[in-house]
Design an enzyme around this catalytic site. Structure first.
Site, PDB file in Angstrom:
ATOM      1  N   SER A 272       0.851  -1.184   0.000  1.00 11.94           N
ATOM      2  CA  SER A 272       0.000   0.000   0.000  1.00 11.94           C
ATOM      3  C   SER A 272       0.884   1.230   0.000  1.00 11.94           C
ATOM      4  CB  SER A 272      -0.891   0.009   1.236  1.00 11.94           C
ATOM      5  OG  SER A 272      -0.131   0.334   2.379  1.00 11.94           O
ATOM      6  N   LYS A 273       0.328   2.310  -0.458  1.00 11.70           N
ATOM      7  CA  LYS A 273       1.092   3.538  -0.553  1.00 11.70           C
ATOM      8  C   LYS A 273       1.667   3.947   0.810  1.00 11.70           C
ATOM      9  CE  LYS A 273       0.643   8.195  -2.401  1.00 11.70           C
ATOM     10  NZ  LYS A 273       1.299   8.411  -3.654  1.00 11.70           N
ATOM     11  N   ARG A 274       0.812   3.820   1.821  1.00 11.08           N
ATOM     12  CA  ARG A 274       1.250   4.242   3.143  1.00 11.08           C
ATOM     13  C   ARG A 274       2.383   3.361   3.687  1.00 11.08           C
ATOM     14  NH1 ARG A 274      -2.491   3.386   7.877  1.00 11.08           N
ATOM     15  NH2 ARG A 274      -4.092   3.643   6.298  1.00 11.08           N
ATOM     16  N   GLU A 277       5.669   3.929   1.862  1.00 16.19           N
ATOM     17  CA  GLU A 277       6.342   5.151   2.276  1.00 16.19           C
ATOM     18  C   GLU A 277       7.022   4.985   3.627  1.00 16.19           C
ATOM     19  OE1 GLU A 277       3.296   8.059   1.814  1.00 16.19           O
ATOM     20  OE2 GLU A 277       3.687   8.233  -0.343  1.00 16.19           O
TER      21      GLU A 277
END
Length: 504
Positions: A272-274, A277
Site C-alpha cells: 500500500s502507498k502508506r 512510504e
RNA sequence: GCCGCGUUCGUCUAGGGGUUUAGGACGCCGGCCUUUCACGCCGGUAACACGGGUUCAAAUCCCGUACGCGGCACCA
C-alpha cells in the site's frame, strides 16, 4: 502426444492474428510501480512478436479523475522507454484512445445486450443498494436470486420502465447473469480457472451518468481494438468471468488472458502507498526517476519480478528482455519488492555503460548538486575513477564531493587511525617534493611518495593514508595517485598544507 | 463471511515423479586481489508450509488444513 497436439493447436490459434496488446491505465492517480510492470510485460510481448502496443486511457470515472495523472503516466512511460504504437497523441486506426471520447459508441453495444435479453434497466438508487448491503448478513449481491426484489425492467411493467426513462429518471444497465453454469477460462499464467456463475453478480454496465463501467468498456474496446492478449494485474481475475460472459453475449472471441501476480511489500503484505512510504519504498514511477534510478535497471528488476528467462542470465537491456520474454515463464505467486536487488540492478546497468555515457548520466545530476559549471573533461576523469564505486549516478557528487571542493572536515576515526605524529613532517616533505617535480602525473606522484618513504625509513602507507585524508577528508576512495593526477598538483599541495595546519 | 488465486533458502527464482548431497541471483559471512574503499574472483550460510493419500519412488500428482494475497461498488 495429445499434449503436443494441443500445444500446436493453441499456438496456431494464438498466431492467427498479429499480436496486439494494450496498457489501459486510469487517470485517477500517478503511474505506480505495479502499473509500470504491467505496461512492461505488455510492451515486451508486443516487441517479442513484432506486434502492436496500444495505450488506452480509461477515463470513465469522473469522480476520481486527477488532472495531471495522464501527463504523469505518459511521462513515466517515456522516461522508462516504453514507447507505444497507438494511443493519445500518436493516434492509430482504432481510436479514439480515450474512453470518455468513445461514450456514444458504447451505447449501441448496451442496446444490443438489452435487445438480446442479456441486460436490463435498473432504477435502484445507490442509497437503496447501500441499505441492502448493510442489512444483509453475508453481503448483498445483485444477482438472479435478488434481482426480483429490486426495481428494474424485469420487475416493473414495461410502461413504467418506458415512463421512467422518458421522464429522465436515473437508471443503470446491468448484465443479466444466468445462474446455472460454471464459467471457466484459460489463464496463460495460471491454467484453467473456474467460477460458479451464481457467484457472478449482475454487474452494472452503464452508469447513470451515461458512462460505461470498466467491465463493459474494456470488453468492447479490446474487441474493437483487436486486442489479442489481455495482460493485467491479478486484481482483475475475479471479474474476468463477467468479461468472458460479455464476449459470449456479443458473440465475440475473447482474447487470451494473463493475470500477473501482485507486487507485495518487502514485509510480505500488500504494497500500500502508506506502508511503502513507511518503508522508504517509492511508489510512483516518477519517484524512481527522481531518486536517480536508471530506467533500464528498474525495468530489468521489474521484469524479473514475476518472470524469469529460464537461463541464469539476469542482467538484460530492454531489447534483450523483449527478445527473451514469454508469457509462459511468468510465475503465479505474489512477489515481494526488494530494494537491495533493485540497487544491484542499478549498479549493473551503470557499469555496463561506456565512460562517455556514464559521464553524461552523471552530468545530468550536476545542477541538482550545485555544480552546474563543471568542466566536461574533468568530470569524465572523475567518472572514470568512480564508475565502479557508485550505486547511483548522482553519488559521484556526494560520495566523492572532494573532487569538486576541498574537504570541509576530516573523518574522526580516520584521523585517529591514520594521522600519526609523523604525518605533518612526512606530508610536508611530500608536498615540497611534488612542487619540485618536472611533470606531475599518477606515476611520478607515486614514485615521489615511495622515495620519501624510503628516505624516512617508513612504509609507503605511512604517507599514503594521511595524504588521502588530507585530499578527501575520508579514508576510502579511488587509487590515491590516480586521484591526485585528476585533482592536480596545486590542489593536492594546498590541501596537504591545509591538513597539516588543521590536524597538526 | 463468501468466492478465487497462491505457498521451494530472509528475498527473486530454477527444477514439475527417479538425472537433486534441491541449482542460480540479491543480501549476509569468510577469503583472495589491493598498503584505502569499491569492482572482480573464490568459498560459506540458508528452502521444498503442514497433514494425509497415490506410487516401487513425491519438492514434483491428488485431497485436506494452515497461512498469505486478491475480489465481493453506478472505482478502475
Amino acid at each position: 502426444m495429445l499434449i503436443m497436439l494441443l500445444t500446436v493447436l493453441a499456438a496456431s490459434h494464438m498466431c492467427s492474428r498479429p499480436v496486439r496488446v494494450r496498457f489501459a491505465p486510469s487517470p485517477t492517480g500517478y503511474l505506480h510501480i505495479g502499473g509500470l510492470r504491467t505496461a512492461l510485460y505488455n510492451y515486451l510481448l508486443a516487441r517479442k512478436h513484432a506486434g502492436t502496443f496500444v495505450l488506452r486511457i480509461e477515463d470513465t470515472d469522473r469522480e476520481r479523475y486527477v488532472e495531471d495523472a495522464e501527463t504523469d503516466i505518459t511521462a513515466a512511460l517515456e522516461w522508462a522507454g516504453l514507447s507505444y504504437d497507438e494511443g493519445p497523441t500518436v493516434g492509430g486506426d482504432v481510436g479514439p484512445y480515450y474512453q470518455s471520447a468513445r461514450k456514444e459508441l458504447y451505447q449501441q453495444y448496451v442496446q444490443q445486450l438489452l435487445d438480446s435479453g442479456h441486460a436490463y434497466y435498473a432504477f435502484d438508487t445507490p442509497e437503496t443498494l447501500d441499505a441492502r448491503r448493510e442489512e444483509a448478513e453475508h453481503g448483498f449481491s445483485y444477482n438472479a436470486a435478488t434481482r426480483g426484489e429490486m426495481e428494474n425492467s424485469l420487475t416493473l411493467p414495461d410502461e413504467e420502465v418506458t415512463r421512467r426513462i422518458a421522464h429522465g429518471d436515473p437508471y443503470v444497465v446491468r448484465m443479466k447473469v444466468a445462474p446455472e453454469s460454471s464459467i471457466r477460462f484459460e489463464d496463460t499464467v495460471r491454467g484453467t480457472v473456474s467460477f460458479a456463475s451464481e457467484k457472478v453478480d449482475d454487474q452494472v454496465l452503464l452508469k447513470s451518468d451515461g458512462m460505461p463501467t470498466y467491465h463493459l468498456a474494456n470488453v468492447v474496446d479490446d474487441h474493437l481494438m483487436a486486442i489479442t492478449h489481455v495482460i493485467r494485474g491479478e486484481e482483475w481475475l475475479p471479474s474476468t468471468p463477467k468479461h468472458i460472459l460479455l464476449y459470449r453475449y456479443f458473440g465475440w472471441e475473447p482474447p487470451a488472458f494473463a493475470h500477473l501476480p501482485l507486487i507485495l511489500s518487502p514485509e510480505g503484505g500488500k504494497l500500500s502507498k502508506r506502508d511503502a512510504e513507511a518503508l522508504g519504498i517509492p511508489v510512483s514511477v516518477s519517484d524512481y526517476a527522481e531518486a536517480g534510478y536508471e530506467p533500464e535497471a528498474l525495468l530489468n528488476f521489474l521484469a524479473l519480478l514475476g518472470w524469469n528467462p529460464g537461463t541464469e542470465e539476469e542482467v538484460f537491456s530492454l531489447e534483450e528482455l523483449a527478445e527473451a520474454f514469454s508469457l509462459d515463464r511468468v510465475g503465479s505467486s505474489g512477489v515481494q519488492f526488494d530494494m537491495d536487488k533493485l540497487r544491484w540492478f542499478n549498479e549493473q546497468h551503470l557499469r555496463a555503460l561506456d565512460l562517455g555515457t556514464f559521464t553524461a548520466r552523471v552530468a545530468a545530476h550536476a545542477d541538482a548538486h550545485g555544480l552546474d559549471d563543471v568542466d566536461k573533461d574533468y568530470l569524465q576523469q572523475v567518472c572514470a575513477l568512480m564508475h565502479e564505486r557508485v550505486s547511483f549516478a548522482h553519488e559521484v557528487f556526494t560520495e566523492s564531493r572532494y573532487f569538486f571542493e576541498a574537504p570541509t572536515s576530516y573523518d574522526q576515526k580516520g584521523v585517529k587511525k591514520r594521522w600519526k605524529d609523523d604525518a605533518p613532517a612526512l606530508l610536508s616533505a611530500y608536498a615540497e617534493a611534488l612542487e619540485a617535480l618536472d611533470t606531475f602525473t599518477e606515476a611520478t606522484a607515486e614514485q615521489t611518495l615511495r622515495d620519501i618513504a624510503d628516505a624516512h625509513g617508513c612504509g609507503a602507507g605511512r604517507i599514503i593514508h594521511p595524504t588521502r585524508l588530507a585530499l578527501s577528508g575520508v579514508t576510502f576512495g579511488p587509487s590515491l595517485f590516480a586521484m591526485m593526477e585528476v585533482l592536480g598538483r596545486a590542489t593536492c599541495v594546498e590541501r596537504m598544507r591545509t591538513a597539516i595546519e588543521e590536524l597538526g
